[in-house]
Design a protein around this motif. Structure first.
Motif, short mmCIF file in Angstrom:
data_model
loop_
_atom_site.label_atom_id
_atom_site.label_comp_id
_atom_site.label_asym_id
_atom_site.label_seq_id
_atom_site.Cartn_x
_atom_site.Cartn_y
_atom_site.Cartn_z
N LEU A 54 0.79 -1.42 0.18
CA LEU A 54 -0.55 -0.22 -0.03
C LEU A 54 1.23 1.41 -0.26
O LEU A 54 -0.09 2.26 0.13
CB LEU A 54 -1.15 0.05 1.28
N THR A 55 2.33 0.92 -0.02
CA THR A 55 2.97 1.99 0.10
C THR A 55 2.92 3.98 -0.56
O THR A 55 2.97 4.08 -0.59
CB THR A 55 4.37 2.13 0.16
N LYS A 56 2.62 2.55 -2.06
CA LYS A 56 2.39 3.92 -3.48
C LYS A 56 1.16 4.85 -2.83
O LYS A 56 0.88 5.92 -2.94
CB LYS A 56 2.50 3.05 -4.03
N TRP A 57 0.11 3.68 -2.56
CA TRP A 57 -1.66 4.41 -2.60
C TRP A 57 -1.13 5.11 -0.84
O TRP A 57 -2.09 6.73 -0.76
CB TRP A 57 -2.11 3.59 -2.37
N ILE A 58 -0.26 5.02 -0.20
CA ILE A 58 -0.66 5.85 0.51
C ILE A 58 0.34 6.62 0.43
O ILE A 58 0.34 8.71 0.89
CB ILE A 58 0.39 5.03 2.50
N PHE B 152 7.25 12.71 -0.90
CA PHE B 152 6.20 11.72 -0.82
C PHE B 152 6.74 11.16 -1.70
O PHE B 152 6.81 9.40 -2.19
CB PHE B 152 5.17 12.59 -0.91
N ILE B 153 6.92 11.71 -2.85
CA ILE B 153 7.23 10.74 -4.41
C ILE B 153 8.78 9.65 -3.87
O ILE B 153 7.93 8.58 -4.42
CB ILE B 153 7.31 11.38 -5.13
N PHE B 154 9.07 10.19 -3.32
CA PHE B 154 10.73 10.25 -3.65
C PHE B 154 10.20 8.41 -2.38
O PHE B 154 11.00 7.40 -2.76
CB PHE B 154 12.03 10.26 -3.38
N ARG B 155 10.09 8.83 -1.32
CA ARG B 155 10.35 7.93 0.00
C ARG B 155 9.01 6.82 -0.44
O ARG B 155 9.32 5.85 0.47
CB ARG B 155 9.92 8.88 1.13
N GLY B 156 8.00 7.47 -0.66
CA GLY B 156 7.21 6.11 -0.92
C GLY B 156 7.36 5.59 -2.19
O GLY B 156 6.13 4.81 -2.44
N ARG B 157 8.05 5.88 -3.46
CA ARG B 157 7.72 4.69 -4.66
C ARG B 157 7.28 5.03 -5.40
O ARG B 157 6.82 4.76 -6.26
CB ARG B 157 8.68 3.53 -4.03
N LEU B 158 6.77 6.71 -5.98
CA LEU B 158 5.65 6.19 -6.37
C LEU B 158 5.20 6.03 -7.31
O LEU B 158 4.43 5.08 -8.11
CB LEU B 158 5.02 8.51 -6.00
#
Length: 314
Positions: A230-234, A304-310
């Motif tokens: 769920l990382t990307k969605w979070i 958020f983008i880089f830490r969450g590997r969006l």
């Protein structure tokens, strides 16, 4: 004995007829591509008209004054305003509380709803979570004005037990970050719970079955399988909620009018920008505040983008 058909020469179709030189085969999805361009074109026009062009105009205003280039003078003047730092503090505290509560409780509630095996109960839970999101922002604040007033609220017993005897006590400046967090969570969390529920449904059943066979319980499955997926969605939820949180305006504005300025008119940065533009007739200062908000929001969204590997591919 195996018979191998001879290769078909280039430019010859299976029927034996030659394709005219320089003519490419027609794509089957050409019509779909045209429809795609049509829909994307409409969005692009709106984005340019109400997104990019106003942003460029705000940048122009932020670095000019009375039509002349002013450098960073507008930013210095805004930063030296005694109302600026308190507004920054108010918005920062609210955004931190809002994001933490949203990420923790939305993910937790989505996991709980996803674990419900009774179909009608799960559907009912998602429906009840989603209902508050159908109420417009101003309407939800008016509803909460009623709920937060100990003299008329259905939860008056709880409010009085917490030491609040009137609406003025509840919306004291020190309580506002928590009050705004509750209002925002009530209005916006339901939609994110539904989105997270859909993301959980996309996790392969083979992976979930393998976890059960290996002896993983619900908590272990959530921590080691569901949450990482769920990382990307979070991250996406964090970016969108951050953008909404920094634009705090409707809630303090209505509470300020309802309580006769018990809530300050300059509580948030958006309110301060509004005062600059329409009370002080200083559109350059208002644009400078808006540009500061934009830069901060973009910087935090990048984290958020880089830490969450969006945008990483699975």
């Amino acid at each position: 004995m195996t018979v191998t058909a001879p290769p078909v020469p280039a430019g010859v179709v299976p029927s034996g007829r030659r394709r005219p030189a320089g003519r490419r085969p027609r794509r089957a999805n050409g019509g779909q591509a045209r429809y795609g361009y049509f829909f994307v074109g409409g969005y692009t026009i709106l984005l340019l008209a109400f997104g990019l062009l106003p942003t460029l105009y705000a940048i122009y205003l932020a670095f000019t004054r009375n039509g002349s280039f002013a450098g960073f003078d507008n930013f210095v003047r805004v930063f030296n305003d005694y109302r600026f730092l308190p507004a920054v503090e108010h918005v920062a505290i609210y955004v931190v509380l809002w994001l933490i509560s949203l990420i923790v409780f939305v993910v937790l509630l989505a996991l709980i709803v996803h674990a419900i095996r009774v179909r009608w109960l799960g559907n009912s839970a998602r429906f009840l979570f989603y209902i508050p999101g159908a109420i417009a922002g101003a309407s939800s604040v008016l509803l909460w004005l009623f709920l937060l007033d100990p003299t008329v609220s259905p939860a008056s017993g709880l409010l009085k037990a917490m030491g609040f005897s009137s609406l003025v006590n509840v919306v004291a400046v020190g309580n506002l970050p928590v009050v705004f967090t509750v209002i925002a969570f009530w209005a916006g969390a339901g939609g994110w719970i539904v989105i997270m529920y859909g993301a959980l449904n996309n996790i392969s059943t083979d992976v979930m079955e393998a976890a059960r066979i290996d002896g993983a319980g619900p908590v272990q499955t959530a921590l080691h399988i569901q949450l990482p997926m769920l990382t990307k969605w979070i991250s996406y939820m964090g970016i969108m909620s951050l953008a909404a949180g920094t634009q705090l305006f409707v809630e303090p504005k209505i509470l300020s009018e309802a309580t006769k300025n018990v809530v300050p008119e300059d509580y948030s940065l958006n309110q301060l920008s509004y005062l600059y533009a329409f009370r002080q007739n200083d559109f350059s200062g208002s644009a400078a505040i808006s540009l500061v908000l934009l830069v901060v929001a973009l910087g935090l969204s990048t984290i958020f983008i880089f830490r969450g590997r969006l945008f990483d591919r699975d």
